[in-house]
Design a protein around this motif. Sequence first.
Motif, short mmCIF file in Angstrom:
data_model
loop_
_atom_site.label_atom_id
_atom_site.label_comp_id
_atom_site.label_asym_id
_atom_site.label_seq_id
_atom_site.Cartn_x
_atom_site.Cartn_y
_atom_site.Cartn_z
N MET A 87 0.82 -1.18 0.00
CA MET A 87 0.00 0.00 0.00
C MET A 87 0.86 1.25 0.00
SD MET A 87 -3.47 -0.92 2.14
CE MET A 87 -3.41 0.56 3.05
N SER A 88 1.85 1.28 -0.85
CA SER A 88 2.76 2.42 -0.87
C SER A 88 2.10 3.67 -1.43
CB SER A 88 4.01 2.08 -1.69
OG SER A 88 3.63 1.77 -3.02
N GLN A 89 1.05 3.53 -2.24
CA GLN A 89 0.38 4.68 -2.84
C GLN A 89 -0.73 5.24 -1.95
OE1 GLN A 89 1.19 6.22 -5.69
NE2 GLN A 89 2.92 4.84 -5.93
N GLY A 90 -1.13 4.54 -0.91
CA GLY A 90 -2.21 4.99 -0.06
C GLY A 90 -3.50 4.27 -0.41
N ILE A 91 -4.56 4.66 0.25
CA ILE A 91 -5.86 4.03 0.06
C ILE A 91 -6.62 4.80 -1.01
CG2 ILE A 91 -8.04 3.45 1.17
CD1 ILE A 91 -6.45 3.32 3.82
N ASP A 92 -7.08 4.10 -2.00
CA ASP A 92 -7.82 4.72 -3.11
C ASP A 92 -9.31 4.74 -2.79
OD1 ASP A 92 -8.83 5.67 -5.47
OD2 ASP A 92 -7.80 4.20 -6.75
N TYR A 93 -9.72 5.68 -1.94
CA TYR A 93 -11.10 5.74 -1.48
C TYR A 93 -12.08 5.96 -2.63
CZ TYR A 93 -9.56 5.81 3.35
OH TYR A 93 -9.01 5.48 4.56
N GLY A 94 -11.69 6.72 -3.62
CA GLY A 94 -12.57 6.99 -4.75
C GLY A 94 -12.98 5.71 -5.47
N ASN A 95 -12.01 4.86 -5.80
CA ASN A 95 -12.32 3.61 -6.47
C ASN A 95 -13.06 2.64 -5.57
OD1 ASN A 95 -11.46 4.13 -9.09
ND2 ASN A 95 -9.34 3.62 -8.60
N LEU A 96 -12.73 2.63 -4.29
CA LEU A 96 -13.45 1.77 -3.35
C LEU A 96 -14.92 2.17 -3.25
CD1 LEU A 96 -10.78 1.50 -0.50
CD2 LEU A 96 -11.52 -0.34 -2.05
N MET A 97 -15.18 3.47 -3.22
CA MET A 97 -16.55 3.97 -3.14
C MET A 97 -17.30 3.63 -4.44
SD MET A 97 -18.92 5.44 -1.48
CE MET A 97 -18.51 6.65 -0.28
N HIS A 98 -16.66 3.82 -5.57
CA HIS A 98 -17.30 3.48 -6.85
C HIS A 98 -17.67 2.01 -6.90
CE1 HIS A 98 -16.10 7.08 -9.61
NE2 HIS A 98 -16.61 7.47 -8.47
N ARG A 99 -16.77 1.15 -6.45
CA ARG A 99 -17.05 -0.28 -6.47
C ARG A 99 -18.24 -0.62 -5.56
NH1 ARG A 99 -11.92 -2.95 -6.00
NH2 ARG A 99 -12.06 -2.66 -3.77
N ALA A 100 -18.28 0.01 -4.40
CA ALA A 100 -19.39 -0.23 -3.47
C ALA A 100 -20.72 0.26 -4.06
CB ALA A 100 -19.13 0.46 -2.14
N MET A 101 -20.69 1.42 -4.71
CA MET A 101 -21.92 1.96 -5.29
C MET A 101 -22.38 1.12 -6.48
SD MET A 101 -21.18 6.08 -4.77
CE MET A 101 -21.36 6.38 -6.46
N ARG A 102 -21.45 0.60 -7.25
CA ARG A 102 -21.83 -0.29 -8.36
C ARG A 102 -22.41 -1.59 -7.81
NH1 ARG A 102 -17.16 2.45 -10.81
NH2 ARG A 102 -18.03 3.65 -12.54
N GLY A 103 -21.89 -2.06 -6.68
CA GLY A 103 -22.47 -3.23 -6.03
C GLY A 103 -23.89 -2.97 -5.56
N LEU A 104 -24.15 -1.76 -5.09
CA LEU A 104 -25.50 -1.39 -4.70
C LEU A 104 -26.43 -1.44 -5.91
CD1 LEU A 104 -26.64 1.39 -2.38
CD2 LEU A 104 -27.50 1.38 -4.70
N ILE A 105 -26.00 -0.88 -7.04
CA ILE A 105 -26.81 -0.91 -8.27
C ILE A 105 -27.08 -2.35 -8.67
CG2 ILE A 105 -26.86 -0.37 -10.74
CD1 ILE A 105 -25.23 2.19 -10.03
N GLN A 106 -26.06 -3.19 -8.62
CA GLN A 106 -26.23 -4.60 -8.97
C GLN A 106 -27.26 -5.26 -8.07
OE1 GLN A 106 -22.65 -7.00 -8.84
NE2 GLN A 106 -23.79 -8.90 -9.20
#
Length: 159
Positions: free
Chosen positions: A1-20
């Motif tokens: 995790m040298s680049q840090g946590i990618d909250y934007g992509n994590l949130m997008h994935r969670a929201m797409r899971g909600l749509i699914q």
Amino acid sequence: MSQGIDYGNLMHRAMRGLIQEVLEGVAAEGLPGDHHFFITFDTGHPDVEIADWLSDRYPGEMTVVMQHWFSDLDVSDEGFAVTLNFGDAPERLYIPYDAIKTFVDPSVEFGLRFETQDGDDSEPPQRPRPAEVKPREQAADKPSEKKDADVVSLDSFRK
């Protein structure tokens, strides 16, 4: 995790899971009550499958409505396929979740908007813009009700 946590992509994935999950429920049970969806998607996304005449008519993005007439809703982990009616002509569409720009259910004032970064994909974004989850805007209907914040000095409360 040298680049840090990618909250934007994590949130997008969670929201797409909600749509699914919502679409899976609709595929199994139908639309409950007054629920219906406005789904805006990128027609230029490489995995979108729509008729040529639709991609010609909507070269950048398109909004479809799932309400009164739709059939054959097929939901997968990557996207969904549905047959919609366009002027009494049924058309089959496949929309991957990654192509969705907005998902709105106006019956309950719920909406998701996926923000994207413009530019070269070879460079990581400096600061990803997070997705927004918000109800339908009502301030535009009543601009006169918008009020500036009051600034109060704490000196007035000191003894």
